[in-house]
Design an enzyme around this catalytic site. Structure first.
Site, mmCIF file in Angstrom:
data_model
loop_
_atom_site.group_PDB
_atom_site.id
_atom_site.type_symbol
_atom_site.label_atom_id
_atom_site.label_comp_id
_atom_site.label_asym_id
_atom_site.label_seq_id
_atom_site.Cartn_x
_atom_site.Cartn_y
_atom_site.Cartn_z
ATOM 1 N N HIS A 89 46.176 55.553 42.320
ATOM 2 C CA HIS A 89 45.481 54.284 42.522
ATOM 3 C C HIS A 89 46.506 53.149 42.489
ATOM 4 O O HIS A 89 46.646 52.425 41.500
ATOM 5 C CB HIS A 89 44.424 54.083 41.446
ATOM 6 C CG HIS A 89 43.507 52.935 41.715
ATOM 7 N ND1 HIS A 89 42.163 52.982 41.439
ATOM 8 C CD2 HIS A 89 43.720 51.720 42.252
ATOM 9 C CE1 HIS A 89 41.606 51.826 41.777
ATOM 10 N NE2 HIS A 89 42.545 51.044 42.264
ATOM 11 N N GLU A 279 37.401 35.892 35.333
ATOM 12 C CA GLU A 279 37.859 36.467 36.596
ATOM 13 C C GLU A 279 37.075 35.807 37.723
ATOM 14 O O GLU A 279 35.847 35.709 37.656
ATOM 15 C CB GLU A 279 37.627 37.976 36.627
ATOM 16 C CG GLU A 279 38.001 38.624 37.958
ATOM 17 C CD GLU A 279 37.673 40.100 37.989
ATOM 18 O OE1 GLU A 279 38.598 40.920 38.104
ATOM 19 O OE2 GLU A 279 36.477 40.449 37.883
ATOM 20 N N GLU A 425 41.493 37.177 44.218
ATOM 21 C CA GLU A 425 41.102 37.493 42.850
ATOM 22 C C GLU A 425 42.054 36.785 41.888
ATOM 23 O O GLU A 425 43.274 36.831 42.063
ATOM 24 C CB GLU A 425 41.120 39.004 42.616
ATOM 25 C CG GLU A 425 40.099 39.731 43.487
ATOM 26 C CD GLU A 425 40.015 41.221 43.224
ATOM 27 O OE1 GLU A 425 39.094 41.859 43.752
ATOM 28 O OE2 GLU A 425 40.873 41.761 42.483
ATOM 29 N N ARG A 427 42.966 36.148 37.764
ATOM 30 C CA ARG A 427 42.803 36.522 36.361
ATOM 31 C C ARG A 427 43.866 35.791 35.547
ATOM 32 O O ARG A 427 44.851 35.317 36.098
ATOM 33 C CB ARG A 427 42.936 38.038 36.184
ATOM 34 C CG ARG A 427 41.932 38.839 37.015
ATOM 35 C CD ARG A 427 42.188 40.344 36.944
ATOM 36 N NE ARG A 427 41.257 41.067 37.789
ATOM 37 C CZ ARG A 427 41.456 41.342 39.071
ATOM 38 N NH1 ARG A 427 42.587 40.943 39.656
ATOM 39 N NH2 ARG A 427 40.561 42.000 39.772
#
Length: 559
Positions: A89, A279, A425, A427
């Site tokens: 991954h 997030e 995204e 964070r």
């Protein structure tokens, strides 16, 4: 692709690898004198987005550390290279490079089959095999009243793979919050107390297993090693588990959430101050991000839904038919102009799905809100950077990045180019403060993107910025190169600093990724400061002088 394009054909699981038992005669001919007690098989390799693949490679799954050492010594004596494999991954070519042929002298060593032991070492430490998944680790900890502050969203990641690239979640202290014993706001690598790896032993003239305490100087290079060693087992510092509430919102405009600092709106920084764990997922060509805010809540709030298992966003894990159909048409018909349609379909799926599944306000043991991404989600490419800054400048970093991203995306669209069809995204984490390990003499990970900068102790926070898009999207590399150059220029080490996110995309040219010589040879080493890159490279080479643990990309990166 054809008109029969389906979600199943597009969303191949990383676990769906071809495993073919080896013909003993062929194995004996191609891998003479291979350790007899370690079974060989042929295996395919496919990274997360499917852009790095290989077929027919030899692979094995050692039962324990002793078998791992035997395999590595066989590889050294026979001129082979060893690549540890967990769940595959990742995006970057740290395991394999694209174009690795079936007859390459490369042996995949699967850690996830047998190297999965778990045991409490003390009330606040756990011994774990490198092949254990994060979900299995967190489930084990939860059963003993323990947990972590934050972690990556996918539970299928192996611990060894996560530690190799300083995997992280999203968490900084909320206003008034104190760090609890055994916890850290940095990466998972900052939890390490000891690491057991296969290293060269000059005295015996062979590779051996050795355990390094975090206070040893060599350990600093092993805490985040980028695949330049093979770790079999670690001991991690952990702390008391917390119940977390996760509230999702899709009604705050990006213009307000990512506004320049100084206003009194509902900004990302204000949510960060309130809860410490945020997030933002901002789908391309939409105006309302999906914002998640976690907060520590010992008792269940009245409006929250109790969750007893992870993965509570099925609309995200299992791609809705409208999203899959649009993505399929974009790929099969080269209809990339549908990016705005896809972005809005993804937003609609999230906004409606949160309501339909009663998952907009959930509460439970930390694992059940921190893990939310399954391998069945949409497979997209991702680039990634960490910007080190002061906590009070987080909104400044976010506002500058999102404004540049929005402007460039609009400029490309005006030319009929749509390089992004996924999401941004964002964070925010703390840095890898070695004091969090609560071990005398603990070292900071030399190669972690969250390594504190000795020249700027005021930098206590990292803003993680990722852009996701479908594999094969035209102009993506050109666009992402502009983003990279913006981040490197704007956060050049003067009052903030950009570092690459190892597992994702970086070092862009106009038509390739992980290929820009300046970034590979100057920017990356320089960003870690204080000679950290050279020190880490020297340690890793000394521990593996025959470069058994490597590939063409790592050879180029480490020079």
């Amino acid at each position: 692709m054809t008109d029969n394009w389906t979600r199943r054909s597009f969303l191949l699981s990383a676990a769906a690898l071809t495993l073919l038992p080896a013909d003993p005669a062929v194995a004996a001919r191609e891998l003479p004198d291979f350790p007899a007690d370690v079974a060989l098989y042929r295996s395919a390799y496919r990274n997360w987005a499917g852009e790095i693949t290989a077929v027919g490679l030899w692979a094995c799954a050692p039962a324990d550390g002793g078998q791992v050492v035997a395999v590595v010594n066989w590889a050294w004596r026979n001129g082979w290279r060893v690549r540890g494999r967990g769940s595959s991954h990742g995006w970057s070519p740290l395991t394999l490079t694209e174009g690795t042929p079936p007859d390459a002298p490369v042996l995949l060593v699967d850690t996830a089959t047998h190297l999965t032991g778990l045991a409490l070492e003390s009330p606040h430490a756990v011994r774990a095999g490198s092949g254990v998944t994060l979900e299995a680790l967190l489930t084990f900890l939860e059963g003993h009243g323990l947990g972590v502050t934050a972690c990556p969203a996918p539970g299928d990641l192996t611990l060894g793979g996560a530690l190799a690239i300083d995997a992280h979640g999203t968490a900084v202290p909320a206003r008034g919050e104190e760090r609890l014993p055994g916890q850290t706001y940095g990466s998972l690598s900052n939890r390490l107390l000891s690491v057991t790896a296969v290293v060269w032993d000059e005295a015996s003239g062979a590779y051996v297993l050795r355990t390094y305490d975090r206070s040893e100087s060599d350990a600093a290079a092993l805490l985040t090693h980028l695949g330049r060693t093979l770790v079999t087992e670690v001991v991690l510092r952990v702390g008391a588990n917390s119940n977390l509430r996760c509230v999702s919102r899709t009604d705050i405009p990006a213009a307000e959430l990512f506004a320049p600092p100084g206003g009194d709106g509902r900004t990302l920084a204000s949510r960060l101050d309130e809860a410490g764990r945020v997030e933002a997922i901002w789908f391309a060509f939409t105006e309302f991000p999906w914002l998640k805010v976690w907060s520590v809540e010992p008792a269940k709030p009245l409006t929250s839904r109790r969750v007893t298992t992870p993965y509570n966003y099925p609309f995200s894990d299992n791609v809705p038919t409208p999203v899959a159909d649009i993505a399929g048409r974009m790929v099969s018909d080269a209809a990339w102009y549908l990016a705005p349609v896809l972005g809005n379909a993804q937003y609609d799926a999230a906004a409606l799905g949160l309501v339909a599944t009663l998952s907009a306000d959930i509460w439970g043991p930390s694992k059940n809100t921190l893990l939310y991404l399954r391998p069945t989600t949409l497979r997209v490419n991702a680039n990634g950077y960490a910007v080190l800054t002061r906590r009070d400048r987080v909104q400044h970093v976010v506002a500058g990045f999102t404004a540049f991203y929005r402007e460039r995306l609009a400029a490309y669209a005006a030319l009929g180019r749509f390089p992004v069809n996924g999401s941004v995204e964002i964070r925010v984490t703390g840095l890898d403060d070695p004091a969090d390990a609560e071990l005398d003499g603990a070292r900071a990970p030399l190669l972690s993107a969250l390594r504190p900068d000795a020249g700027h102790p005021e930098w206590d926070t990292a803003v993680w910025l990722d852009i996701l898009t479908l594999p094969g999207t035209p102009y993506a590399e050109m666009f992402l190169r502009e983003i990279e150059r913006f981040l490197l220029d704007r956060h050049d080490g003067t009052d903030s600093l950009s570092r690459v996110e190892w597992s994702k995309g970086w070092a862009y040219t106009e038509d390739a990724v992980w290929d820009d010589d300046e970034v590979l040879n100057a920017v990356v080493p320089g960003s870690l400061g204080e000679g950290a890159w050279g020190q880490a490279a020297g340690i890793l080479h000394r521990l593996d002088p025959h470069e058994v643990f490597g590939n063409a990309f790592l050879d180029r990166l480490f020079g």
